[in-house]
Structure formats: structure tokens, C-alpha cells
Write a protein that holds these residues in place. Structure first.
Motif, PDB file in Angstrom:
ATOM      1  N   TYR A   1       0.857  -1.190   0.000  1.00  0.00           N
ATOM      2  CA  TYR A   1       0.000   0.000   0.000  1.00  0.00           C
ATOM      3  C   TYR A   1       0.888   1.234   0.000  1.00  0.00           C
ATOM      4  O   TYR A   1       1.673   1.452   0.922  1.00  0.00           O
ATOM      5  CB  TYR A   1      -0.924   0.007   1.207  1.00  0.00           C
ATOM      6  CG  TYR A   1      -1.818   1.222   1.271  1.00  0.00           C
ATOM      7  CD1 TYR A   1      -2.668   1.540   0.216  1.00  0.00           C
ATOM      8  CD2 TYR A   1      -1.809   2.059   2.377  1.00  0.00           C
ATOM      9  CE1 TYR A   1      -3.491   2.654   0.264  1.00  0.00           C
ATOM     10  CE2 TYR A   1      -2.627   3.176   2.437  1.00  0.00           C
ATOM     11  CZ  TYR A   1      -3.462   3.469   1.381  1.00  0.00           C
ATOM     12  OH  TYR A   1      -4.265   4.582   1.423  1.00  0.00           O
ATOM     13  N   TYR A   2       0.756   2.028  -1.053  1.00  0.00           N
ATOM     14  CA  TYR A   2       1.514   3.279  -1.176  1.00  0.00           C
ATOM     15  C   TYR A   2       0.588   4.430  -0.752  1.00  0.00           C
ATOM     16  O   TYR A   2      -0.384   4.740  -1.442  1.00  0.00           O
ATOM     17  CB  TYR A   2       1.983   3.490  -2.612  1.00  0.00           C
ATOM     18  CG  TYR A   2       3.092   2.548  -3.042  1.00  0.00           C
ATOM     19  CD1 TYR A   2       4.403   3.002  -3.142  1.00  0.00           C
ATOM     20  CD2 TYR A   2       2.830   1.218  -3.331  1.00  0.00           C
ATOM     21  CE1 TYR A   2       5.429   2.142  -3.543  1.00  0.00           C
ATOM     22  CE2 TYR A   2       3.835   0.351  -3.720  1.00  0.00           C
ATOM     23  CZ  TYR A   2       5.138   0.817  -3.818  1.00  0.00           C
ATOM     24  OH  TYR A   2       6.149  -0.026  -4.211  1.00  0.00           O
ATOM     25  N   LEU A   3       0.898   5.022   0.380  1.00  0.00           N
ATOM     26  CA  LEU A   3       0.070   6.114   0.916  1.00  0.00           C
ATOM     27  C   LEU A   3       0.559   7.449   0.364  1.00  0.00           C
ATOM     28  O   LEU A   3       1.715   7.836   0.574  1.00  0.00           O
ATOM     29  CB  LEU A   3       0.132   6.119   2.448  1.00  0.00           C
ATOM     30  CG  LEU A   3      -0.663   7.209   3.160  1.00  0.00           C
ATOM     31  CD1 LEU A   3      -2.158   7.068   2.887  1.00  0.00           C
ATOM     32  CD2 LEU A   3      -0.396   7.176   4.669  1.00  0.00           C
ATOM     33  N   ASN A   4      -0.334   8.144  -0.315  1.00  0.00           N
ATOM     34  CA  ASN A   4       0.006   9.466  -0.851  1.00  0.00           C
ATOM     35  C   ASN A   4      -0.329  10.597   0.108  1.00  0.00           C
ATOM     36  O   ASN A   4       0.340  11.621   0.121  1.00  0.00           O
ATOM     37  CB  ASN A   4      -0.718   9.697  -2.177  1.00  0.00           C
ATOM     38  CG  ASN A   4      -0.085   8.928  -3.314  1.00  0.00           C
ATOM     39  OD1 ASN A   4       0.587   7.929  -3.083  1.00  0.00           O
ATOM     40  ND2 ASN A   4      -0.294   9.374  -4.548  1.00  0.00           N
ATOM     41  N   GLY A   5      -1.377  10.433   0.887  1.00  0.00           N
ATOM     42  CA  GLY A   5      -1.737  11.496   1.815  1.00  0.00           C
ATOM     43  C   GLY A   5      -2.997  11.151   2.593  1.00  0.00           C
ATOM     44  O   GLY A   5      -3.763  10.248   2.241  1.00  0.00           O
ATOM     45  N   ILE A   6      -3.194  11.905   3.676  1.00  0.00           N
ATOM     46  CA  ILE A   6      -4.402  11.781   4.505  1.00  0.00           C
ATOM     47  C   ILE A   6      -5.307  12.951   4.162  1.00  0.00           C
ATOM     48  O   ILE A   6      -4.985  14.113   4.442  1.00  0.00           O
ATOM     49  CB  ILE A   6      -4.044  11.789   6.004  1.00  0.00           C
ATOM     50  CG1 ILE A   6      -3.128  10.614   6.327  1.00  0.00           C
ATOM     51  CG2 ILE A   6      -5.310  11.738   6.853  1.00  0.00           C
ATOM     52  CD1 ILE A   6      -2.591  10.628   7.749  1.00  0.00           C
ATOM     53  N   ASN A   7      -6.425  12.638   3.527  1.00  0.00           N
ATOM     54  CA  ASN A   7      -7.357  13.697   3.119  1.00  0.00           C
ATOM     55  C   ASN A   7      -8.066  14.321   4.307  1.00  0.00           C
ATOM     56  O   ASN A   7      -8.105  15.544   4.464  1.00  0.00           O
ATOM     57  CB  ASN A   7      -8.399  13.138   2.133  1.00  0.00           C
ATOM     58  CG  ASN A   7      -7.995  13.388   0.697  1.00  0.00           C
ATOM     59  OD1 ASN A   7      -6.877  13.819   0.433  1.00  0.00           O
ATOM     60  ND2 ASN A   7      -8.892  13.109  -0.228  1.00  0.00           N
TER      61      ASN A   7
ATOM     62  N   PHE B   1      -2.294   4.217  -3.685  1.00  0.00           N
ATOM     63  CA  PHE B   1      -2.512   3.154  -4.658  1.00  0.00           C
ATOM     64  C   PHE B   1      -1.941   1.853  -4.120  1.00  0.00           C
ATOM     65  O   PHE B   1      -1.080   1.849  -3.216  1.00  0.00           O
ATOM     66  CB  PHE B   1      -1.901   3.495  -6.020  1.00  0.00           C
ATOM     67  CG  PHE B   1      -0.402   3.608  -6.029  1.00  0.00           C
ATOM     68  CD1 PHE B   1       0.389   2.505  -6.343  1.00  0.00           C
ATOM     69  CD2 PHE B   1       0.226   4.810  -5.744  1.00  0.00           C
ATOM     70  CE1 PHE B   1       1.761   2.603  -6.361  1.00  0.00           C
ATOM     71  CE2 PHE B   1       1.602   4.923  -5.758  1.00  0.00           C
ATOM     72  CZ  PHE B   1       2.384   3.815  -6.070  1.00  0.00           C
ATOM     73  N   LEU B   2      -2.448   0.767  -4.661  1.00  0.00           N
ATOM     74  CA  LEU B   2      -2.000  -0.565  -4.277  1.00  0.00           C
ATOM     75  C   LEU B   2      -1.076  -1.135  -5.343  1.00  0.00           C
ATOM     76  O   LEU B   2      -1.232  -0.843  -6.533  1.00  0.00           O
ATOM     77  CB  LEU B   2      -3.184  -1.507  -4.084  1.00  0.00           C
ATOM     78  CG  LEU B   2      -4.198  -1.163  -2.987  1.00  0.00           C
ATOM     79  CD1 LEU B   2      -5.353  -2.152  -3.035  1.00  0.00           C
ATOM     80  CD2 LEU B   2      -3.546  -1.179  -1.614  1.00  0.00           C
TER      81      LEU B   2
ATOM     82  N   ASP C   1       6.875   6.433  -0.044  1.00  0.00           N
ATOM     83  CA  ASP C   1       7.725   7.081  -1.040  1.00  0.00           C
ATOM     84  C   ASP C   1       7.047   8.297  -1.667  1.00  0.00           C
ATOM     85  O   ASP C   1       7.724   9.251  -2.063  1.00  0.00           O
ATOM     86  CB  ASP C   1       8.099   6.083  -2.140  1.00  0.00           C
ATOM     87  CG  ASP C   1       9.032   5.000  -1.627  1.00  0.00           C
ATOM     88  OD1 ASP C   1       9.602   5.192  -0.535  1.00  0.00           O
ATOM     89  OD2 ASP C   1       9.181   3.963  -2.306  1.00  0.00           O
ATOM     90  N   PHE C   2       5.734   8.291  -1.752  1.00  0.00           N
ATOM     91  CA  PHE C   2       5.002   9.392  -2.386  1.00  0.00           C
ATOM     92  C   PHE C   2       4.116  10.141  -1.384  1.00  0.00           C
ATOM     93  O   PHE C   2       3.166  10.814  -1.774  1.00  0.00           O
ATOM     94  CB  PHE C   2       4.132   8.855  -3.525  1.00  0.00           C
ATOM     95  CG  PHE C   2       4.883   8.031  -4.533  1.00  0.00           C
ATOM     96  CD1 PHE C   2       5.617   8.651  -5.541  1.00  0.00           C
ATOM     97  CD2 PHE C   2       4.887   6.647  -4.466  1.00  0.00           C
ATOM     98  CE1 PHE C   2       6.325   7.894  -6.458  1.00  0.00           C
ATOM     99  CE2 PHE C   2       5.593   5.882  -5.378  1.00  0.00           C
ATOM    100  CZ  PHE C   2       6.313   6.514  -6.384  1.00  0.00           C
ATOM    101  N   PHE C   3       4.435  10.012  -0.122  1.00  0.00           N
ATOM    102  CA  PHE C   3       3.570  10.585   0.922  1.00  0.00           C
ATOM    103  C   PHE C   3       3.757  12.095   1.042  1.00  0.00           C
ATOM    104  O   PHE C   3       4.885  12.607   1.023  1.00  0.00           O
ATOM    105  CB  PHE C   3       3.872   9.923   2.266  1.00  0.00           C
ATOM    106  CG  PHE C   3       3.043  10.451   3.394  1.00  0.00           C
ATOM    107  CD1 PHE C   3       1.691  10.143   3.488  1.00  0.00           C
ATOM    108  CD2 PHE C   3       3.606  11.271   4.359  1.00  0.00           C
ATOM    109  CE1 PHE C   3       0.921  10.627   4.529  1.00  0.00           C
ATOM    110  CE2 PHE C   3       2.851  11.751   5.410  1.00  0.00           C
ATOM    111  CZ  PHE C   3       1.507  11.431   5.492  1.00  0.00           C
TER     112      PHE C   3
END
Length: 467
Positions: A58-64, A78-79, A195-197
Motif C-alpha cells: 500500500y503506497y500512501l500518498n496522503g491523509i485527506n 494506490f496498491l 515514497d510518495f507521501f
């Protein structure tokens, strides 16, 4: 089916980088040879009873957003889903091709893929991903699918230490309609990939972990996000004003009674009430457990209302007739507050000296006041010898005063039993209603300060320690 495969091959030829120098005819031939007989509904195993192991990252980009009232965490990421498809293999360089084709991108609509869903979703249990996704496929059957996901997951909140609270929220995935013997989910690592957080302005990501588990023969994979609230906004807009309002309420008792104290107290109470209505939407609306800050604010509002009532009571006492008798218990209580009993011995000695002096003056006057021939008649005592402070308390001002203890002709006080409280054997001190009102002010001023201190150590200190 042939038309669809040809169309897919044509689209791939248009969008893929021709890294191997291949031409469109090669891709069309490749699709025909590999996927002409392929059925996407077939389980991706040569032996259909074999288990498919699916690896998920699981690649976490951000907490909305995190809605602690509704218990909903919204995240963007994204997964990365990996598995082996034994029915979609080919030679690294297929026969008749001008170049090798080790891997390619195939539309998801043409291949089997695991039906991954978010088990604790608050919206729906629909399959993740889009029909427009592509699956990266390798000649040995390895396949990777990267679906972009905006997840709304349920999260049980614990607002006890709000606004210095830390929450743990889970993202639980499962393969819908498949048991563990068919599809087993395993993690690619021990944490979510960052990596993309992008950091959030409201919540700080402290840690993450992943756990695989099983229930009712179904394989689950849970990613746990540990997030902590950034409390600066709440400190400036909530905690600091509340503390200041509580301090202003305390100083009601230092305001002179004649200077509109009741209006000041009621103004502080109304300010508390209005401010509470302003911040009520920011407080967690949960009852189990209720946050320490919510309890603290409610107690502060109750204290502010109590201070207003006490102010009305003290003003009434202050304006009361000084000749009205004061209850014995209240007089003793005020005596303790004003240290009347500390100075009792000195006051009694001074009072007895004055009374004895007055009696001696009276005896001398009686001895010289009468003689047979009137020669020894003494002049009447001067006015300075008849001052009220030099007279016995029983005849002061010409009448017996209920606020002073009478004395007999020998200078000894009598009637003391009326000025004592039998069950504690304490003499009632001499106080007036103004002194009662001022003493109550002093008592409640220090009492309010002590209460604020206890409240701060009970409710605020545990919150700060958690941060």
C-alpha cells in the motif's frame, strides 16, 4: 473476441514505448498467439484447485481527512498487487517475432485479477480499481496491478486526550468471494510505503504496520496507520481563551462590591456560554469515552454560573442592616477566616482593662458624690471620663447592645452561654455583615484558585503529557 484482441493490441502499440524495435504486426501476432485461447474467467492456475498467493503493498500518498465524530478516515494512494498467472505465459521471444517481448501492459478487462475490496469501507464493498487500468505482465506469468484508490475506512476513535490525541486506523483488504485456500493475501513489507507521501496540515503520521490474519477461512490483510493530531490550532483558538476566561471569572471576588460586581460576573458567564457554542462543533461528540477537555469546559461553565450566584449572595449580605443579628455558626466561620480567634487573648485583655478602669472611675465617684454638709460633693465627671469606649459594654450607648457581651458590677462578663456554641464550646466572635460579605469573597477567591489548580492537574496535565 478476435476483434477485441486486435483492438487492444493496436492501442498498446500506440501507447507503449518500442524499446525492443518491435513493429505493430509483431504485437498483433503476439496477442493472437498468447491470448486468442485465453479466458479471463479462468482461475490463473494450471491446476484450478491450487492456491493463488497475492502480494499487496500500500503506497500512501496522503491523509485527506479524519472525521473523529463520524469515525471515518479518508486516504489517497494506490496498491501494488502481484501474483502469478500460469495461463498467461509466453516465450521471451515468441516464434516469428523480430524482437523479444519480455513484458507488456495488458488492459485489465482482458486478464484475470484478484477481486480486492476494502473490508471496513464506509461507502461500499465494491471491487477496487477501474476498468481502464492496465496490468503489467511478464513472459513467465508474473503480473502486477496498480489500482489508484481513494479509501474511506471506518476508524474507532478515542478522543480522551483531545486535542493531543493519537489515533490508530485500519485499512483491511480481502479477496471478495474467495477463501484462503483459493486466494491468500500476504504483505510485501512490514509497513505502508511512504515514497510518495505528502504530510497533512492537521494530522501527523507517526507510524504504520501491516498484519495478515484469517477469519471464517477468509484471508485478510490489515494496514494500520498511527496518526497524531497537530494541536496548535486548538491551543490558540480553544485552550488559551478558556483558561483566560476562567482566570477572569476568578477575579470577580477582588472587584469592589459597589462597582457592579454582579454585572461583571454575569458578563463572564455569558461569554463562556457564547464561546462554548462557538467551539462545540470542534469538540468530539462521543460519550464513551468523553474527552478530558470537554469535561473541563463543562465544569468551567458550571463554575462561572456558580460565581454569578455567589456574587448576588455576597452583595445582598453586604447591603444588609448592620443591626441585624448574625447566626452563630456563620459568625464562628467568619471568625476562623478572619483569624479572630488568633487575636482573641489580646482583645480580651484590652477589653477587661477598659472595663476595670470604668468601674474604678464609677467607685471613686460614688465615694465623693455624697457628704452631710455637701462640702465634699465632687464635681460631676468630665465628658472625657464618660466616653463610650471607657464604659462597660452593658451600658454602652445607654442601652444593652446585642452585639456586645454585658458585664456585672464586678467587671466580669456574664451571659456567656448565649454567645457560645454548645457542641464545640467556642465563643461567637464580634463581626458585622460587611465583614461577612468580604470574608466570603476572600474564601471563594482562594477556593476558586484552588479549584482551577485541581482541575488543571486532573484534566489538562494528562492531556499535555500524552503529546
Amino acid at each position: 473476441m478476435d476483434v477485441k484482441i486486435l483492438l487492444s493490441a493496436f492501442l498498446l502499440c500506440c501507447c507503449l514505448d518500442c524499446a525492443y524495435g518491435d513493429v505493430a504486426s509483431d504485437w498483433i501476432m503476439f496477442y493472437r498467439s498468447v491470448f486468442n485461447q485465453y479466458n479471463k474467467n479462468s482461475f490463473p492456475r494450471s491446476k484450478q484447485s491450487d492456491t493463488v498467493t497475492v502480494t499487496i503493498s500500500y503506497y500512501l500518498n496522503g491523509i485527506n481527512n479524519f472525521d473523529e465524530v463520524g469515525g471515518v478516515l479518508k486516504t489517497v494512494g494506490f496498491l501494488k498487487v502481484e501474483w502469478k498467472n500460469e495461463l498467461a505465459r509466453w516465450a521471451e521471444k515468441p516464434r516469428g517475432m523480430s524482437a523479444a517481448i519480455p513484458d507488456t501492459m495488458i488492459p485489465i478487462s482482458d486478464l484475470w485479477h484478484p477481486p480486492i475490496t476494502l473490508a471496513n469501507s464506509v461507502n461500499s464493498l465494491a471491487e477496487l480499481g477501474s476498468t481502464e487500468d492496465f496490468i503489467w505482465s511478464k513472459y513467465d506469468g508474473s503480473q502486477i496491478w496498480r489500482p489508484a484508490v481513494i479509501l474511506s475506512s471506518s476508524c474507532s476513535t478515542n478522543p480522551l486526550y483531545f486535542p493531543f490525541d493519537t489515533q490508530e486506523c485500519n485499512l483491511t483488504f480481502r479477496a471478495w468471494d474467495h477463501i484462503k485456500s483459493e486466494i491468500t493475501l500476504i504483505p510485501a513489507g512490514t509497513k505502508a510505503n511512504l515514497d510518495f507521501f505528502s504530510p497533512s496540515e492537521t494530522w501527523e503520521l507517526m507510524d504504520s504496520k501491516v498484519m495478515e490474519w484469517e477469519r471464517d477461512r477468509v484471508s485478510y490483510l490489515t494496514f494500520t496507520l498511527v496518526i497524531r493530531r497537530i494541536p496548535l490550532w486548538f491551543i490558540i483558538n480553544m485552550a488559551a481563551p478558556i483558561g483566560l476566561l476562567g482566570l477572569l471569572t476568578t477575579f470577580v471576588f477582588l472587584l469592589p462590591i459597589e462597582e457592579g460586581r454582579v454585572g461583571y460576573a454575569l458578563g463572564s458567564f455569558l461569554t463562556f456560554s457564547v464561546y462554548l457554542s462557538y467551539i462545540i462543533d470542534s469538540l468530539p461528540k462521543t460519550s464513551e469515552p468523553m474527552s478530558y477537555l470537554t469535561i473541563y469546559i463543562v465544569i468551567q461553565v458550571i463554575m462561572s454560573g456558580s460565581v454569578s450566584c455567589i456574587s448576588v449572595f455576597t452583595v445582598r449580605l453586604y447591603l444588609k442592616d448592620e443591626e441585624a443579628r448574625i447566626p452563630k455558626c456563620m459568625a464562628v466561620f467568619i471568625g476562623f477566616i478572619c483569624c479572630k480567634f488568633c487575636c482573641k487573648d489580646n482583645e480580651d485583655e484590652n477589653e477587661k482593662d477598659k472595663e476595670k478602669k470604668a468601674i474604678e472611675v464609677k467607685d471613686n465617684t460614688d465615694e465623693t458624690a455624697f457628704s452631710p454638709d455637701g462640702e465634699n460633693e465632687a464635681p460631676p465627671p468630665e465628658e472625657e471620663n464618660a466616653q463610650p469606649e471607657d464604659m462597660p459594654s452593658s451600658v454602652k450607648f445607654g442601652v444593652a447592645n446585642i452585639k456586645w457581651r454585658p458585664v456585672d458590677t464586678e467587671g466580669e462578663e456574664f451571659g456567656g452561654d448565649e454567645d457560645k456554641i454548645p457542641f464545640i464550646d467556642v465563643e461567637v466572635p464580634r463581626v458585622g455583615w460587611k465583614m461577612v460579605a468580604k470574608s466570603i469573597d476572600v474564601f471563594f477567591f482562594f477556593g476558586t484558585i484552588a479549584t482551577h489548580t485541581v482541575l488543571a492537574f486532573t484534566f489538562l496535565l494528562p492531556i499535555v503529557v500524552q503529546y
